[in-house]
Design a protein around this motif. Structure first.
Motif, PDB file in Angstrom:
ATOM      1  N   LEU A 264      32.249   8.775 -29.126  1.00 25.48           N
ATOM      2  CA  LEU A 264      31.404   7.911 -29.955  1.00 25.48           C
ATOM      3  C   LEU A 264      31.791   6.469 -29.680  1.00 25.48           C
ATOM      4  O   LEU A 264      32.846   6.186 -29.111  1.00 25.48           O
ATOM      5  CB  LEU A 264      31.530   8.266 -31.436  1.00 25.48           C
ATOM      6  CG  LEU A 264      32.927   8.375 -32.054  1.00 25.48           C
ATOM      7  CD1 LEU A 264      33.440   7.031 -32.491  1.00 25.48           C
ATOM      8  CD2 LEU A 264      32.885   9.323 -33.246  1.00 25.48           C
ATOM      9  N   SER A 265      30.934   5.557 -30.072  1.00 29.87           N
ATOM     10  CA  SER A 265      31.152   4.165 -29.655  1.00 29.87           C
ATOM     11  C   SER A 265      30.859   3.198 -30.792  1.00 29.87           C
ATOM     12  O   SER A 265      29.827   3.291 -31.464  1.00 29.87           O
ATOM     13  CB  SER A 265      30.260   3.832 -28.465  1.00 29.87           C
ATOM     14  OG  SER A 265      30.413   2.475 -28.090  1.00 29.87           O
ATOM     15  N   PHE A 266      31.795   2.262 -30.983  1.00 27.17           N
ATOM     16  CA  PHE A 266      31.598   1.135 -31.891  1.00 27.17           C
ATOM     17  C   PHE A 266      31.355  -0.149 -31.106  1.00 27.17           C
ATOM     18  O   PHE A 266      30.833  -1.123 -31.619  1.00 27.17           O
ATOM     19  CB  PHE A 266      32.838   0.984 -32.785  1.00 27.17           C
ATOM     20  CG  PHE A 266      32.665   0.014 -33.913  1.00 27.17           C
ATOM     21  CD1 PHE A 266      31.752   0.258 -34.923  1.00 27.17           C
ATOM     22  CD2 PHE A 266      33.424  -1.144 -33.988  1.00 27.17           C
ATOM     23  CE1 PHE A 266      31.600  -0.624 -35.977  1.00 27.17           C
ATOM     24  CE2 PHE A 266      33.274  -2.029 -35.037  1.00 27.17           C
ATOM     25  CZ  PHE A 266      32.357  -1.764 -36.033  1.00 27.17           C
ATOM     26  N   SER A 267      31.733  -0.120 -29.826  1.00 24.80           N
ATOM     27  CA  SER A 267      31.648  -1.315 -28.979  1.00 24.80           C
ATOM     28  C   SER A 267      30.331  -1.431 -28.250  1.00 24.80           C
ATOM     29  O   SER A 267      29.970  -2.508 -27.763  1.00 24.80           O
ATOM     30  CB  SER A 267      32.778  -1.283 -27.949  1.00 24.80           C
ATOM     31  OG  SER A 267      32.633  -0.145 -27.108  1.00 24.80           O
TER      32      SER A 267
ATOM     33  N   LEU B   5      32.734  -7.403 -30.044  1.00 22.32           N
ATOM     34  CA  LEU B   5      31.987  -6.312 -29.429  1.00 22.32           C
ATOM     35  C   LEU B   5      30.971  -5.719 -30.395  1.00 22.32           C
ATOM     36  O   LEU B   5      29.829  -5.424 -30.027  1.00 22.32           O
ATOM     37  CB  LEU B   5      32.954  -5.223 -28.956  1.00 22.32           C
ATOM     38  CG  LEU B   5      33.924  -5.620 -27.831  1.00 22.32           C
ATOM     39  CD1 LEU B   5      34.999  -4.557 -27.656  1.00 22.32           C
ATOM     40  CD2 LEU B   5      33.182  -5.841 -26.518  1.00 22.32           C
ATOM     41  N   ARG B   6      31.384  -5.550 -31.644  1.00 19.65           N
ATOM     42  CA  ARG B   6      30.460  -4.937 -32.608  1.00 19.65           C
ATOM     43  C   ARG B   6      29.348  -5.896 -32.998  1.00 19.65           C
ATOM     44  O   ARG B   6      28.218  -5.467 -33.257  1.00 19.65           O
ATOM     45  CB  ARG B   6      31.233  -4.411 -33.820  1.00 19.65           C
ATOM     46  CG  ARG B   6      31.670  -5.410 -34.864  1.00 19.65           C
ATOM     47  CD  ARG B   6      30.678  -5.540 -36.010  1.00 19.65           C
ATOM     48  NE  ARG B   6      31.134  -6.491 -37.012  1.00 19.65           N
ATOM     49  CZ  ARG B   6      30.409  -6.868 -38.050  1.00 19.65           C
ATOM     50  NH1 ARG B   6      29.205  -6.406 -38.235  1.00 19.65           N
ATOM     51  NH2 ARG B   6      30.889  -7.748 -38.918  1.00 19.65           N
ATOM     52  N   ILE B   7      29.634  -7.213 -33.028  1.00 16.25           N
ATOM     53  CA  ILE B   7      28.576  -8.183 -33.321  1.00 16.25           C
ATOM     54  C   ILE B   7      27.551  -8.182 -32.186  1.00 16.25           C
ATOM     55  O   ILE B   7      26.339  -8.192 -32.424  1.00 16.25           O
ATOM     56  CB  ILE B   7      29.172  -9.588 -33.523  1.00 16.25           C
ATOM     57  CG1 ILE B   7      29.976  -9.628 -34.827  1.00 16.25           C
ATOM     58  CG2 ILE B   7      28.068 -10.650 -33.551  1.00 16.25           C
ATOM     59  CD1 ILE B   7      30.777 -10.904 -35.013  1.00 16.25           C
TER      60      ILE B   7
ATOM     61  N   HIS C  74      26.373  -3.652 -34.801  1.00 20.03           N
ATOM     62  CA  HIS C  74      26.867  -2.668 -35.757  1.00 20.03           C
ATOM     63  C   HIS C  74      27.271  -3.356 -37.056  1.00 20.03           C
ATOM     64  O   HIS C  74      27.763  -4.485 -37.039  1.00 20.03           O
ATOM     65  CB  HIS C  74      28.052  -1.906 -35.171  1.00 20.03           C
ATOM     66  CG  HIS C  74      27.661  -0.878 -34.164  1.00 20.03           C
ATOM     67  ND1 HIS C  74      28.507  -0.414 -33.185  1.00 20.03           N
ATOM     68  CD2 HIS C  74      26.491  -0.221 -33.966  1.00 20.03           C
ATOM     69  CE1 HIS C  74      27.898   0.482 -32.443  1.00 20.03           C
ATOM     70  NE2 HIS C  74      26.673   0.603 -32.888  1.00 20.03           N
ATOM     71  N   VAL C  75      27.137  -2.633 -38.188  1.00 18.58           N
ATOM     72  CA  VAL C  75      27.470  -3.208 -39.487  1.00 18.58           C
ATOM     73  C   VAL C  75      28.861  -2.766 -39.917  1.00 18.58           C
ATOM     74  O   VAL C  75      29.360  -1.718 -39.506  1.00 18.58           O
ATOM     75  CB  VAL C  75      26.444  -2.808 -40.565  1.00 18.58           C
ATOM     76  CG1 VAL C  75      25.072  -3.352 -40.216  1.00 18.58           C
ATOM     77  CG2 VAL C  75      26.392  -1.296 -40.754  1.00 18.58           C
ATOM     78  N   THR C  76      29.497  -3.622 -40.739  1.00 17.65           N
ATOM     79  CA  THR C  76      30.781  -3.289 -41.370  1.00 17.65           C
ATOM     80  C   THR C  76      30.695  -3.698 -42.835  1.00 17.65           C
ATOM     81  O   THR C  76      29.612  -3.975 -43.357  1.00 17.65           O
ATOM     82  CB  THR C  76      31.945  -4.032 -40.681  1.00 17.65           C
ATOM     83  OG1 THR C  76      31.778  -5.444 -40.887  1.00 17.65           O
ATOM     84  CG2 THR C  76      32.016  -3.718 -39.199  1.00 17.65           C
TER      85      THR C  76
ATOM     86  N   HIS D 229      27.779 -18.973 -28.923  1.00 15.41           N
ATOM     87  CA  HIS D 229      28.235 -18.609 -30.262  1.00 15.41           C
ATOM     88  C   HIS D 229      27.093 -17.893 -30.969  1.00 15.41           C
ATOM     89  O   HIS D 229      25.970 -18.423 -31.066  1.00 15.41           O
ATOM     90  CB  HIS D 229      28.652 -19.846 -31.041  1.00 15.41           C
ATOM     91  CG  HIS D 229      29.936 -20.450 -30.555  1.00 15.41           C
ATOM     92  ND1 HIS D 229      31.167 -19.932 -30.885  1.00 15.41           N
ATOM     93  CD2 HIS D 229      30.174 -21.519 -29.744  1.00 15.41           C
ATOM     94  CE1 HIS D 229      32.112 -20.652 -30.313  1.00 15.41           C
ATOM     95  NE2 HIS D 229      31.544 -21.621 -29.617  1.00 15.41           N
ATOM     96  N   VAL D 230      27.366 -16.679 -31.458  1.00 18.84           N
ATOM     97  CA  VAL D 230      26.344 -15.859 -32.087  1.00 18.84           C
ATOM     98  C   VAL D 230      26.879 -15.336 -33.418  1.00 18.84           C
ATOM     99  O   VAL D 230      28.055 -15.503 -33.738  1.00 18.84           O
ATOM    100  CB  VAL D 230      25.933 -14.677 -31.192  1.00 18.84           C
ATOM    101  CG1 VAL D 230      25.432 -15.165 -29.837  1.00 18.84           C
ATOM    102  CG2 VAL D 230      27.099 -13.696 -31.012  1.00 18.84           C
ATOM    103  N   GLY D 231      26.013 -14.678 -34.151  1.00 18.96           N
ATOM    104  CA  GLY D 231      26.448 -14.095 -35.413  1.00 18.96           C
ATOM    105  C   GLY D 231      25.415 -13.141 -35.958  1.00 18.96           C
ATOM    106  O   GLY D 231      24.289 -13.031 -35.443  1.00 18.96           O
ATOM    107  N   LEU D 232      25.804 -12.425 -36.992  1.00 21.82           N
ATOM    108  CA  LEU D 232      24.892 -11.600 -37.768  1.00 21.82           C
ATOM    109  C   LEU D 232      24.660 -12.279 -39.101  1.00 21.82           C
ATOM    110  O   LEU D 232      25.536 -12.986 -39.610  1.00 21.82           O
ATOM    111  CB  LEU D 232      25.476 -10.201 -37.981  1.00 21.82           C
ATOM    112  CG  LEU D 232      25.755  -9.376 -36.726  1.00 21.82           C
ATOM    113  CD1 LEU D 232      26.403  -8.048 -37.095  1.00 21.82           C
ATOM    114  CD2 LEU D 232      24.479  -9.146 -35.932  1.00 21.82           C
ATOM    115  N   ALA D 233      23.491 -12.078 -39.659  1.00 25.24           N
ATOM    116  CA  ALA D 233      23.149 -12.731 -40.917  1.00 25.24           C
ATOM    117  C   ALA D 233      22.238 -11.841 -41.737  1.00 25.24           C
ATOM    118  O   ALA D 233      21.532 -10.987 -41.191  1.00 25.24           O
ATOM    119  CB  ALA D 233      22.475 -14.077 -40.662  1.00 25.24           C
TER     120      ALA D 233
END
Length: 959
Positions: A771-774, A815-817, A821-823, A911-915
């Motif tokens: 399985l993969s989170f990355s 990697l997850r961003i 993937h959510v945390t 530079h990136v992000g989740l929102a």
């Protein structure tokens, strides 16, 4: 300096003089004095400056209700602000200083605020500073300009930065009866319960048990001493002086703070400074007494104006007269008794001014005993003096109409004792859920009928309280008339709140700050509500009363934390912890666990290290420690059915030897946790959870299994600490496993995505799940915890030909961003499956926890915040928590959402992000700004994109 110490009397030990300093000046008192009584004995009248106007303030009371005399105590460089001088027992070497003044009490330049008039009236910060700035700063918001100055001026004391060297403890206790207060009523209740064989705990906030009544007269002292002597001999009684019960919670659980060593410069070896008690009581007796109320009239805050009961406490308990020439101003008979007792102790009472036109025979008799002129039908309309009272002005007063008439008369005095009636101390009863009941005769709130788990007794129930006249305010022209001394709330502020529509007592409290902070309305609430009631033309009970909240009085943070602080905090280390440290990992805490941040090479920063590590995962192969993931063994014939009810998707159909990603909801339909669950056998599953949520998920499952579905045959075991885990990720991950795993193949046919196999690594049994989170092809390898480092080393050795490198949480986050993937940053208790684009996991064929609430209107609205990606358009760094706005820096407009996680993306080179953004799906492709005015002042242009930055089809992890 004039001494006001009586030649004898009080509880102080005159054979033990104590030297201390206040504002850098040395004074002397006696053992048993409080700072307030010792300074008062030395003729000090000025104790502090008021909150807004910086008016000179003296003592109002003698106990925990004191609003004015707050000081800062310094011990070995550590500062503790907002200590009441009325509760602080002096000790040799005590260093205390006044607060809220610059540069000194006698000369405070901030007293210029008194000239500002209505500028600082109620709600001034909501109105005065909201306009645009003109002149050189044109174009900016006035509030943004003024805020830093206002915040620097706000507050009472200032905390120090040096670590507190003291030690703190916490205790748990159970009793049949908890008695709060050790006055006559409390002693009676404790004695009765103890004689019945019940376990009793008696808490008294003062240093000496027996309450203020113990010092009333010889008979009171003898009675208290006799009862206390009997209680001390009983094994079923615990006496706790210097202990304040400050909070009442469900199930008759009460919180108390014992000030073990505040009366010493340093605690004895092994002794805590404070001890926090959690007391579970079968029943509670509230013998908390009643507090005298001040009267509201112009100039009522001048130093030298104090409560009549406070003056008696200083004289009887500490042998200190508050002044040389005293005048009493009252609306009830209790003040007459106080005057008579003060006279018997040696005080000179010049006059008793009563708003009632014809005080009764009892009052007249007591006035004669006080040898005081009785002036009925009059009121104090002003006070005179600078930083200490010199005289008062009285005038004829009509109690029926509230109007003044006739000529004014001046009376010289240095102390004015006021009494506006009594308020039973109901704070704890209110915390317990009891709504106070107004008593029109006593003009006060009383506790309601008891529910059987508690009872109020003595003056806390209204017993023995003298009925006052219904007069609490004298409206006259002159200086401000204060209702709340701690927050500078005047009678005019209350009326202004009424004019501006704040009629509810809760709105009144918040708009004016009446009864807030450390004071909690102890002396101010009834007067404030009376003024609002008059403005509304309603009786006081129709206006209502605020519900008090914990804490009843200030509680030290050290007492709350106790031993759960600093190096004594529990630390959880993974089996590979020592390897990480030896190989250069910087460790930081993730919950209670310590995990690698990054593995910095010489000269590398954390940012440089995590970018290198993330790039290596994408290009070659990396290894990360995942031992901290929560792991729960679930087995039993109903295990599949249980999981179907817990997860939004189905697990009972999952084949043995396969894993599935799942989502849990709370009962209200919001996302709770996500993770993978593996089917190891027909009736056995292994659930993995997020690191931070492992304990809560276990509690969640146990609650439903024990309380909601006890018929299910399922057993749960937390096995987080039994397994060590390492995740191998990257395009060469399969080659690494093939080089070291025996007993099974790891090719795509044998180990497809979400497949599980068992084998050996370096002779150690392992379980491997693909399985993969990355977002890369990845495998999680689990073995027994005590073999963790051995297997880790074997994987590292096998990976050398493919340039394997360990990576930490920073790279894992990047990697997850990139993958979207959510945390826990996104599953924050406010998001739904739809918000997170996880609605594909929602089964339409079965019910599950939260399914009944999942489709309610508020959770399906298009305007809800949903998950998106953001890219910095300027190349500037993004900060997590920044607001997403559409406007410029000077006029950003409303917040559309916020950034939950950010990084520099090695794949994107940006530079990136989740929102989480309002109606996020419709905003993809649009531009906005990420603004962070409170911390960095940044205002970064961004593009809103899909949250999948990298390999949106999942081809790399399925390959």
């Amino acid at each position: 300096m004039t001494s006001h110490r009586l030649p004898s009397g009080g509880r102080v030990d005159r054979t033990r003089p104590v030297s201390f300093t206040f504002d850098g000046r040395r004074y002397s008192g006696y053992a048993g004095d409080t700072l307030a009584s010792a300074l008062l004995a030395n003729g000090v009248r000025l104790f502090g400056r008021s909150f807004k106007y910086h008016r000179p303030r003296g003592l109002l009371s003698a106990g925990y209700e004191e609003p004015n005399a707050l000081v800062t105590v310094t011990t070995d460089g550590a500062r503790e602000p907002n200590v009441r001088a009325t509760e602080l027992e002096i000790y040799p070497g005590l260093v205390a200083e006044s607060q809220n003044r610059m540069p000194s009490l006698a000369f405070d330049v901030m007293a210029v605020n008194q000239l500002a008039g209505k500028l600082f009236s109620a709600g001034f910060y909501y109105k005065t500073f909201m306009g645009p700035v003109i002149g050189p700063l044109k174009g900016t918001r006035f509030w943004m300009f003024c805020e830093r100055f206002i915040r620097r001026a706000a507050g009472l004391g200032s905390a120090g930065t040096k670590a507190d060297p003291s030690r703190y403890e916490r205790m748990n206790a159970y009793c049949d009866v908890l008695v709060v207060g050790s006055g006559p009523a409390g002693l009676d209740a404790a004695q009765k319960a103890a004689s019945e064989g019940k376990r009793v705990i008696l808490c008294e906030t003062d240093a000496v048990l027996g309450g203020s009544a113990k010092w009333a007269d010889a008979n009171g002292m003898m009675y208290a001493d006799a009862v206390l002597s009997g209680l001390r001999e009983k094994a079923n009684v615990r006496l706790l002086p210097r202990t304040t019960v400050w909070g009442w919670y469900d199930g008759n659980t009460l919180a108390a703070l014992e000030r073990v060593a505040d009366h010493k410069k340093r605690p004895a070896p092994g002794e805590p400074r404070h001890r926090h008690w959690t007391i579970r009581a079968e029943s509670v007796v509230l013998a908390t007494g009643a507090l005298e109320r001040p009267l509201v009239f112009p100039g009522n805050d001048r130093p030298g104006v104090m409560l009549a009961s406070a003056a008696l406490r200083y004289a009887a308990e500490y042998g200190v007269l508050p002044g040389s020439d005293l005048v009493v101003f009252a609306n009830n008979d209790s003040a007459y008794e106080t005057a008579a007792r003060l006279r018997a102790l040696g005080a000179r009472i010049r006059a008793i001014v009563d708003v009632r036109p014809a005080p009764g025979a009892r009052a007249k008799s007591l006035a004669d005993k006080a040898r005081a002129e009785l002036v009925g039908g009059h009121a104090v309309v002003s006070t005179a003096g600078g930083q200490s009272l010199r005289a008062i002005t009285i005038q004829a007063f009509d109690a029926e109409t509230g109007k003044l008439s006739g000529a004014k008369r001046d009376i010289r005095c240095d102390t004015l004792l006021v009494s506006g009636g009594w308020s039973p101390v109901l704070h704890l009863a209110s915390q317990a859920g009891a709504k106070p009941v107004w008593d029109d005769e006593l003009r006060t709130f009383l506790p309601p009928e008891s529910n059987g788990r508690w009872q109020a007794t003595g003056s806390a129930s209204g017993e023995g309280i003298d009925p006052p006249a219904p007069i609490l305010e004298i409206r006259a022209k002159g200086p401000r008339a204060f209702v709340d001394f701690q927050h500078d709330v005047t009678a005019d502020d209350v009326r202004l709140a009424h004019r501006e529509g704040f009629h509810s007592v809760e709105h009144l409290k918040r708009y004016t700050t009446l009864g807030m902070a450390t004071d909690q309305g102890k002396t101010a609430n009834v007067a404030g509500m009376a003024i609002m009631a008059e403005a509304l033309g309603k009786p006081i009970p129709d206006v209502g009363t605020t519900r008090f909240r914990p804490p009843f009085t200030g509680v030290s943070l050290g007492g709350l934390a106790a031993e759960r602080y600093g190096e004594l905090r529990p630390e959880r280390l993974t089996p590979m912890h020592d390897w990480h440290v030896e190989n250069g990992a910087g460790m930081y805490s993730a919950g209670l666990w310590f995990r690698p941040e990054s593995y910095n090479k010489p000269g590398e920063t954390v940012d440089q290290a995590y970018v290198r590590e993330a790039r290596n995962v994408r290009a070659n192969v990396g290894i990360v420690d995942v031992s901290t993931l929560g792991k729960i063994d679930i087995h039993g014939p109903d295990a599949g059915e249980f999981l179907d009810r817990v997860y939004t998707n189905t697990f009972s159909t999952l084949p043995v030897g396969k894993a599935r990603y799942g989502l849990m909801l709370r009962e209200d339909g919001f996302a709770f946790d996500d993770g993978t669950t593996w089917r190891l056998a027909e009736n056995r599953y292994l659930m993995t959870t997020t690191t931070a949520n492992a304990g809560r998920v276990m509690q969640h499952l146990e609650f439903y299994l024990d309380c909601i579905w006890p018929e299910l045959k399922v057993h749960l075991t937390s096995v987080t600490d039994q397994w060590a885990g390492a995740a191998i990720a990257g395009p060469n991950s399969r080659e690494v496993l093939a080089a070291c795993v025996t007993g099974t193949n790891v090719d795509n046919a044998t180990l497809p995505f979400m497949g599980i196999v068992h084998g050996d690594v370096a002779g150690i049994p392992v379980m491997i799940c693909r399985l993969s989170f990355s977002g890369e092809r990845a495998y999680e390898v689990y073995c027994g915890a005590h073999h963790g480092t051995h297997v880790w080393n074997a994987l590292m050795e096998a990976g050398r030909p493919w340039n394997i490198e360990p990576y930490g949480l920073e790279a894992l986050g990047a990697l997850r961003i990139e993958k979207g993937h959510v945390t826990g940053a996104e599953i924050d208790g406010r998001t739904t499956a739809r918000d997170l684009h996880l609605d594909w996991l929602i089964s339409k064929k079965k019910p599950f926890i939260g399914s009944a609430m999942l489709n309610r209107e508020g959770l399906t609205a298009p305007s809800r915040w949903s998950l998106v990606g953001v890219i910095s358009l300027s190349g500037e760094r993004l900060r997590g928590g920044s607001h997403v706005v559409e406007g410029s820096r000077d006029d950003p407009g409303r917040s559309l959402g916020h950034l939950t996680a950010t990084c520099y993306s090695p794949v994107m080179g940006k530079h990136v992000g989740l929102a989480l953004v309002e109606d996020g799906k419709s905003r993809i492709g649009t531009r906005a700004f990420a603004t962070d005015p409170a911390r960095s002042g940044s205002h970064v242009p961004i593009e809103i994109t899909s949250h999948h930055f990298y390999d949106p089809k999942g081809e790399r992890m399925h390959g």
